[in-house]
Design a protein around this motif. Sequence first.
Motif, mmCIF file in Angstrom:
data_model
loop_
_atom_site.group_PDB
_atom_site.id
_atom_site.type_symbol
_atom_site.label_atom_id
_atom_site.label_comp_id
_atom_site.label_asym_id
_atom_site.label_seq_id
_atom_site.Cartn_x
_atom_site.Cartn_y
_atom_site.Cartn_z
ATOM 1 N N LYS A 30 65.999 44.766 76.505
ATOM 2 C CA LYS A 30 66.773 46.756 74.575
ATOM 3 C C LYS A 30 66.270 45.663 73.744
ATOM 4 C CE LYS A 30 70.115 49.704 76.873
ATOM 5 N NZ LYS A 30 71.474 49.249 77.307
ATOM 6 N N SER A 102 64.883 40.880 70.961
ATOM 7 C CA SER A 102 64.878 41.314 71.853
ATOM 8 C C SER A 102 63.904 39.369 72.709
ATOM 9 C CB SER A 102 63.206 42.046 72.097
ATOM 10 O OG SER A 102 62.061 41.832 71.937
ATOM 11 N N SER A 134 77.340 48.639 76.607
ATOM 12 C CA SER A 134 76.129 48.897 76.277
ATOM 13 C C SER A 134 75.733 50.105 75.271
ATOM 14 C CB SER A 134 75.365 48.672 77.672
ATOM 15 O OG SER A 134 75.514 50.096 78.677
#
Length: 167
Positions: A30, A102, A134
């Motif tokens: 992510k 990331s 999340s």
Amino acid sequence: MPNNTELIGFNSSFEVGLRALVILGIASSKNLDLQRLIYYDYLVIHSSDIGEIHSPQSIHPDTPHRSGGIIVRRKAMQEGLELMYSKSLINIVYDENGISYSASELTIPFLNLLESSYSKRLYDNAEWVLNYFSKFSDEELRAFIEKNINKWGGEFMYEAYVRGGIE
């Protein structure tokens, strides 16, 4: 580049960057933007502030005005991310959503070298925080922070407004 005193100080750019590295390592593939990293960093070290019955114990003490760290952490986070990027430990992503960060191919191998009890607690707290938040959109996460910041020693927030410290 931060000077040596900043590298070893409490909440120095190095320490904040290292925590961001742990967060990005757990986030795996992510991309996280700067603001989400700042929020996650606060929530990881002050996880008891989340107020959930199963939230882990905070890593750092509940000091007065601790929520001000959300405001003042931006520069340290930016410098910490630059430091981690300069060592190829993270990636910077430029896309239609703006700038985000990331994990790189070196993130996990580097994190696996950390063996202290602090790094273990940091990893556990970060894993819990990322699992819990999340599914929160950026707006939902911001709303959660804004709703609760006054409970977290937020007197500093008002002082920053008066002194012109908030943009």
